[in-house]
Scaffold this motif. Structure first.
Motif, PDB file in Angstrom:
ATOM      1  N   GLY A 227      60.420 -15.578  32.332  1.00 57.70           N
ATOM      2  CA  GLY A 227      59.774 -16.873  32.532  1.00 57.70           C
ATOM      3  C   GLY A 227      59.669 -17.711  31.263  1.00 57.70           C
ATOM      4  O   GLY A 227      59.888 -18.928  31.300  1.00 57.70           O
ATOM      5  N   ASP A 228      59.359 -17.063  30.152  1.00 55.42           N
ATOM      6  CA  ASP A 228      59.205 -17.839  28.905  1.00 55.42           C
ATOM      7  C   ASP A 228      60.521 -18.513  28.515  1.00 55.42           C
ATOM      8  O   ASP A 228      60.548 -19.683  28.136  1.00 55.42           O
ATOM      9  N   ALA A 229      61.578 -17.739  28.604  1.00 54.33           N
ATOM     10  CA  ALA A 229      62.888 -18.305  28.232  1.00 54.33           C
ATOM     11  C   ALA A 229      63.262 -19.435  29.196  1.00 54.33           C
ATOM     12  O   ALA A 229      63.797 -20.471  28.777  1.00 54.33           O
ATOM     13  N   VAL A 230      62.946 -19.251  30.473  1.00 51.57           N
ATOM     14  CA  VAL A 230      63.291 -20.271  31.466  1.00 51.57           C
ATOM     15  C   VAL A 230      62.509 -21.559  31.186  1.00 51.57           C
ATOM     16  O   VAL A 230      63.061 -22.663  31.158  1.00 51.57           O
ATOM     17  N   ILE A 231      61.186 -21.403  30.971  1.00 48.18           N
ATOM     18  CA  ILE A 231      60.350 -22.582  30.702  1.00 48.18           C
ATOM     19  C   ILE A 231      60.778 -23.294  29.416  1.00 48.18           C
ATOM     20  O   ILE A 231      60.801 -24.526  29.348  1.00 48.18           O
TER      21      ILE A 231
ATOM     22  N   GLY B  95      78.418 -15.624  32.022  1.00 45.71           N
ATOM     23  CA  GLY B  95      77.330 -16.478  32.503  1.00 45.71           C
ATOM     24  C   GLY B  95      77.763 -17.559  33.466  1.00 45.71           C
ATOM     25  O   GLY B  95      76.941 -18.199  34.129  1.00 45.71           O
ATOM     26  N   SER B  96      79.080 -17.766  33.567  1.00 44.33           N
ATOM     27  CA  SER B  96      79.575 -18.825  34.442  1.00 44.33           C
ATOM     28  C   SER B  96      79.205 -18.531  35.914  1.00 44.33           C
ATOM     29  O   SER B  96      78.846 -19.445  36.672  1.00 44.33           O
ATOM     30  N   GLY B  97      79.226 -17.250  36.282  1.00 48.29           N
ATOM     31  CA  GLY B  97      78.845 -16.866  37.643  1.00 48.29           C
ATOM     32  C   GLY B  97      77.361 -17.096  37.908  1.00 48.29           C
ATOM     33  O   GLY B  97      76.962 -17.402  39.041  1.00 48.29           O
ATOM     34  N   ASP B  98      76.521 -16.959  36.881  1.00 44.66           N
ATOM     35  CA  ASP B  98      75.078 -17.199  37.057  1.00 44.66           C
ATOM     36  C   ASP B  98      74.829 -18.673  37.406  1.00 44.66           C
ATOM     37  O   ASP B  98      73.996 -18.995  38.257  1.00 44.66           O
ATOM     38  N   VAL B  99      75.568 -19.543  36.719  1.00 48.51           N
ATOM     39  CA  VAL B  99      75.443 -20.981  37.001  1.00 48.51           C
ATOM     40  C   VAL B  99      75.857 -21.264  38.446  1.00 48.51           C
ATOM     41  O   VAL B  99      75.179 -21.987  39.177  1.00 48.51           O
TER      42      VAL B  99
ATOM     43  N   SER C  50      69.668 -23.178  35.435  1.00 55.64           N
ATOM     44  CA  SER C  50      70.371 -24.398  34.993  1.00 55.64           C
ATOM     45  C   SER C  50      71.306 -24.903  36.091  1.00 55.64           C
ATOM     46  O   SER C  50      71.442 -26.110  36.291  1.00 55.64           O
ATOM     47  N   GLY C  51      71.953 -23.972  36.801  1.00 58.42           N
ATOM     48  CA  GLY C  51      72.809 -24.384  37.918  1.00 58.42           C
ATOM     49  C   GLY C  51      71.968 -24.901  39.071  1.00 58.42           C
ATOM     50  O   GLY C  51      72.299 -25.897  39.705  1.00 58.42           O
ATOM     51  N   ALA C  52      70.848 -24.209  39.326  1.00 56.80           N
ATOM     52  CA  ALA C  52      69.990 -24.565  40.465  1.00 56.80           C
ATOM     53  C   ALA C  52      69.418 -25.969  40.318  1.00 56.80           C
ATOM     54  O   ALA C  52      69.381 -26.745  41.278  1.00 56.80           O
ATOM     55  N   LEU C  53      68.987 -26.307  39.113  1.00 50.30           N
ATOM     56  CA  LEU C  53      68.363 -27.620  38.909  1.00 50.30           C
ATOM     57  C   LEU C  53      69.358 -28.755  39.104  1.00 50.30           C
ATOM     58  O   LEU C  53      68.967 -29.890  39.350  1.00 50.30           O
TER      59      LEU C  53
ATOM     60  N   GLY D 104      69.025 -14.390  29.596  1.00 50.37           N
ATOM     61  CA  GLY D 104      69.943 -15.542  29.666  1.00 50.37           C
ATOM     62  C   GLY D 104      70.458 -15.796  31.070  1.00 50.37           C
ATOM     63  O   GLY D 104      70.687 -16.946  31.458  1.00 50.37           O
ATOM     64  N   ALA D 105      70.646 -14.721  31.838  1.00 48.84           N
ATOM     65  CA  ALA D 105      71.161 -14.896  33.204  1.00 48.84           C
ATOM     66  C   ALA D 105      70.191 -15.729  34.032  1.00 48.84           C
ATOM     67  O   ALA D 105      70.598 -16.555  34.853  1.00 48.84           O
ATOM     68  N   ALA D 106      68.888 -15.511  33.800  1.00 47.24           N
ATOM     69  CA  ALA D 106      67.877 -16.291  34.522  1.00 47.24           C
ATOM     70  C   ALA D 106      67.967 -17.767  34.132  1.00 47.24           C
ATOM     71  O   ALA D 106      67.930 -18.658  34.980  1.00 47.24           O
ATOM     72  N   VAL D 107      68.093 -18.012  32.841  1.00 44.57           N
ATOM     73  CA  VAL D 107      68.169 -19.396  32.351  1.00 44.57           C
ATOM     74  C   VAL D 107      69.396 -20.094  32.937  1.00 44.57           C
ATOM     75  O   VAL D 107      69.320 -21.231  33.408  1.00 44.57           O
ATOM     76  N   LEU D 108      70.521 -19.380  32.961  1.00 43.69           N
ATOM     77  CA  LEU D 108      71.752 -20.012  33.449  1.00 43.69           C
ATOM     78  C   LEU D 108      71.700 -20.240  34.963  1.00 43.69           C
ATOM     79  O   LEU D 108      72.152 -21.278  35.455  1.00 43.69           O
TER      80      LEU D 108
END
Ligand SMILES: NC(=O)C1=CN([C@@H]2O[C@H](COP(=O)(O)OP(=O)(O)OC[C@H]3O[C@@H](n4cnc5c(N)ncnc54)[C@H](OP(=O)(O)O)[C@@H]3O)[C@@H](O)[C@H]2O)[C@@H](O)CC1
Ligand SMILES: [K+]
Length: 476
Positions: A274-278, A415-419, A257-260, A250-254
């Motif tokens: 990668g699968d979760a991100v895609i 997860g707010s910090g990951d974003v 999500s902030g990066a995009l 989830g940290a990768a996904v979040l």
């Protein structure tokens, strides 16, 4: 830009101005602004009950002159004198002439209980070390009464230069500060004691470089990357994100999500999630071959949810592009490797992570946030963003520290910090300096948190979804 200056700088500016003005003029300016603010708080001055808490310095003098102004408009004004022999003589005489009453602290309990407004003139920039035992009970009385509390220059008991609170301190609804903000009014924990802050211009001339600066909407708008007609994804910046693990996908996904939503032209994700991100963001370029095989990027984010993957952290730190290090990456990054980098490094710890890196307790960092962020930046030769209700961003070379106060307590969510790391990384990739990327990201993220929460709990993914609305609000 909102700026704050140290007591030393304020004193120098005060001396310079006083030398050019008739005696007492500066205090009259301060008192006039203070009285106007008190009148606004009261709504109706005539017939109101005002209690002044008066210490032995000029802070008490300001309060006495303001009290005299309110008394002349029909308020019933009583001054509680902590040190009757050493009270500001001019202020005392003015209040007497205006019909005010003087009492000793023994009589304070009764009158504070019935007051509409308590004015805290116990101590200002001349104070040190928390309220003394004779003054502390007055702060408690004010806190227990139904009265509004207005602090003069700063809430008595806070440290003006650092934002530390070393003992009892007054909790104000409003602080009326003179000439400039003081750092303590913008940094936690002291900021919480200040309530809202009103700045009264008394004509001080201050140097260009402040101690602390806080971006405002216009400053952020001027720094947000905007694509031009000739932009392609490389010119807008490509961000690499090395984050997540089998345990924390989830940290990768979040982070992505902030990066995009941070203005980069493309985001490359490297790692086991990668699968979760895609699945969440099909526009991401995904690879599991390690950072050095990821292809061209203009900046990296490393660390969110990374677990114990020290090799990815080391590979990213060896890259000659700006790097943001967060979360697990902070623990895994070798100090020598960070110090050896020639491209900018932005580290984004919360207080607990900063404490671990500094070898102190979390409470030490939370109590002395300004000193901690500066020390960490110096130790690593990096830019450091210390997260919190008031986020601080410091460069290794010293100088002005940025403070952000758009944050909300609702942002203290998993997860707010990951974003935030993805968002700040994206801004690095778009070409912002580490200080700008960190402080602009904190500002946008804080605003997005407010939009997402809007008075109710929100998850980190809601914060990421609210970034475009925050961005638009800033550019409007
Ligand atoms: N700068 C400007 O441009 C302008 C400044 N102005 C105003 O002047 C203020 C500064 O005034 P200042 O220098 O007289 O000091 P101030 O804050 O009143 O405190 C000194 C007294 O507090 C006492 N005390 C100390 N620590 C304490 C503690 N922990 N707990 C309790 N008491 C404590 C200390 O006692 P002592 O050590 O002497 O026993 C001393 O008597 C400034 O904040 C602003 O309001 C405006 O008028 C106009 C423009
Ligand atoms: K005060």
């Amino acid at each position: 830009m909102r700026t704050a200056y140290s007591v030393e700088t304020v004193r120098a500016a005060e001396r310079e101005l006083m030398a050019r003005l008739p005696e007492g003029a500066l205090m009259q300016r301060a008192a006039a602004g203070l009285a106007a603010a008190c009148a606004d708080v009261l709504g109706r001055v005539y017939g109101s009950r005002v209690v002044l808490l008066i210490g032995s310095g000029d802070n008490g003098g300001d309060a006495l002159y303001a009290g005299a102004r309110l008394a002349r408009r029909g308020a019933g004004v009583t001054a509680v004198l902590l040190a009757p022999e050493r009270t500001h003589p001019g202020g005392l005489a003015a209040l007497r002439r205006a019909g005010g009453t003087l009492v000793t602290p023994g009589a304070a309990e009764q009158i504070v209980r019935r007051a509409d407004l308590v004015v805290d003139g116990i101590v200002g920039i001349g104070g040190k070390g928390g309220l003394r035992p004779d003054a502390a009970p007055l702060a408690e009385l004010a806190a227990d009464s139904r009265a509004a509390v207005v602090a003069v220059d700063l809430p008595s008991g806070i440290e003006a230069d650092t934002g530390e609170v070393l003992g009892a301190a007054v909790r104000a609804d409003l602080t009326v500060t003179f000439g400039t903000h003081k750092p303590g009014l913008l940094i936690d924990p002291a900021r919480e004691y200040a309530g809202s802050v009103r700045l009264v211009d008394i004509g001080l001339e201050l140097p260009d470089q402040a101690e602390l600066e806080a971006l405002q909407h216009a400053d952020v708008a001027a720094r947000l990357p905007v694509p031009g007609a000739a932009s392609d994804k490389y010119r807008r910046g490509v961000l690499g994100v090395a984050a997540g693990s089998a345990r924390y996908p989830g940290a990768a996904v979040l982070a992505v999500s902030g990066a995009l939503r941070g203005g980069a032209g493309a985001v490359r994700y490297v790692g086991p999630a990668g699968d979760a991100v895609i699945a969440a963001f099909p526009e991401t370029l995904v690879s599991d071959k390690g950072p050095h095989k990821a292809g061209r990027v203009q900046a990296w984010v490393v660390g969110p949810g990374a677990g114990d993957d020290a090799s990815a952290v080391a590979e990213v730190l060896a890259a000659e592009v700006p790097v943001l290090v967060d979360a697990d990456g902070l623990r895994l990054a070798e100090r020598g490797a960070v110090r050896a980098r020639s491209a900018p490094t932005l580290m984004t710890p919360h207080a607990g992570e900063a404490a671990a890196l500094l070898g102190v307790s979390r409470a030490v960092v939370e109590g002395a946030r300004l000193a901690s962020v500066r020390e960490l930046a110096g130790l690593y030769g990096a830019t450091v963003l210390l997260k919190g209700a008031t986020t601080l961003v410091a460069d290794a070379g010293g100088g002005v520290v940025r403070v952000n106060s758009t944050g909300t307590a609702w942002l203290a969510t998993a997860g707010s910090g990951d974003v935030l790391s993805g968002l700040a990384g994206s801004l690095l990739a778009a070409g912002l300096s580490a200080v700008d990327a960190g402080s602009v990201a904190a500002y946008v993220h804080g605003l997005a948190g407010r939009f997402a929460a809007d008075g109710a709990p929100a998850g980190a993914h809601d914060v990421a979804s609210a970034i475009p609305a925050a961005w638009r609000d800033i550019r409007d």
